[in-house]
Design an enzyme around this catalytic site. Structure first.
Site, PDB file in Angstrom:
ATOM      1  CG  ASP A  65      67.305 -64.555-103.852  1.00 15.62           C
ATOM      2  OD1 ASP A  65      66.116 -64.904-103.732  1.00 15.62           O
ATOM      3  OD2 ASP A  65      67.952 -64.007-102.941  1.00 15.62           O
ATOM      4  CE  LYS A 100      67.247 -60.848-103.782  1.00 18.27           C
ATOM      5  NZ  LYS A 100      66.728 -60.422-102.451  1.00 18.27           N
TER       6      LYS A 100
END
Length: 304
Positions: free
Chosen positions: A145, A18
């Site tokens: 996340d 990410k």
């Protein structure tokens, strides 16, 4: 690294890095969690999660950075497996193997990506088809996340990571990720942060080129870069080194660090930059890969 040969009936999922192209800290809640505004994309750099049929639940880890982790019961992969099994009414039976390549505590969501890959892999292995909104809620229970990593495409992330909206279409671009092999724990970075909060500044336009994307990103920032650089000054060296590479359109830290990224318009420039960097800073971790955008489709329940 031990060679891994997946069985014919195994399921394989990539756990992609990410990358926070922007990150604005917009507030702090009474429970201590921070509200964020972040443009999130993904890189082709990834761990690999392999799930095989088995009796009972087990986890083995291999790969260049596996030694930095352990396979104890609180590992996010095992927690994800148990949560999914409980939610779906399924026995938690699987032999899981993680090939760990991404650096740890690096600001690129490696652990969260591994947890999300576990949810995807076991949904396929166990033939579970939970609604996407329910899967995202389950993911949020594992970590802030994990939902965005479960989506795996470009989104604007708000709230504490639980509000996701599709990002505008992004141009073809390449990311050179660099980590100086220094772990920077996220709680330390938030604790070291000083000053007030930023206004949200989401990307609303669709840049026509990598250069236009870089210019749009320069009008935004990563609010965690300054405290992270005070904790690990080597981040400054990483950013300077990236910015000096030919063809680098923007150098910035991702997440809470210490991984930084260089934005490039084409693969040749990104690969050349990685080769140059490995000559001058051979001890650093580096990976040049395509920026994964492909605007995500997010359920209305998860939209801002």
């Amino acid at each position: 690294m031990t060679a891994v040969f997946p069985a014919a009936d195994s399921v394989i999922e990539a756990a992609c890095a990410k990358v926070n192209l922007t990150l604005h800290v917009t507030g702090r809640r009474a429970n201590g969690y921070h509200d964020l505004d972040s443009l999130v994309v993904f890189s082709g750099a990834h761990d690999t999660l392999i799930a095989c049929p088995a009796e009972g639940l087990s986890l083995a880890m291999t790969g260049p950075t596996a030694a930095l982790l352990d396979a104890e019961d609180d590992n996010i992969i095992l927690r994800a497996a148990r949560r999914l099994a409980e939610r779906a009414g399924h026995r938690p039976d699987a032999r899981l193997t993680l090939i760990k390549r991404l650096p740890v505590a690096a600001g690129i969501g490696g652990g969260s990506a591994d947890g999300a890959a576990t949810l995807r892999a076991l949904s396929r292995l166990w033939k579970i088809a939970l609604p996407q909104a329910e899967m995202l809620t389950l993911a949020a229970e594992l970590g802030a996340d994990v939902p965005v990593c479960l989506v795996g495409k470009a989104v604007t992330m708000a709230g504490i990571g639980d509000h996701l909206t599709p990002a505008p279409p992004l141009p073809e671009a390449w990311l050179l990720l660099v980590n100086p092999r220094r772990a920077v724990p996220t709680p330390q970075v938030f604790k070291a942060r000083q000053g007030g909060f930023s206004a949200a500044n989401p990307l609303t336009e669709s840049p026509a080129s990598a250069q236009a994307l870089a210019e749009a990103l320069k009008r935004r920032t990563n609010d965690l870069a300054e405290p992270a650089r005070r904790i690990e000054p080597v981040i400054d060296e990483v950013l300077r080194t990236l910015a000096a590479l030919p063809g680098c359109l923007l150098a910035r830290m991702s997440g809470s660090g210490a991984t930084c990224f260089g934005l490039f318009a084409d693969q040749t420039s990104a690969d050349f930059g990685m080769a140059s960097l490995r000559e001058t800073h051979g001890s650093w971790w580096a990976s040049a890969d395509r920026l994964i955008g492909d605007t995500a489709r997010v359920p209305a329940a998860l939209a801002v």
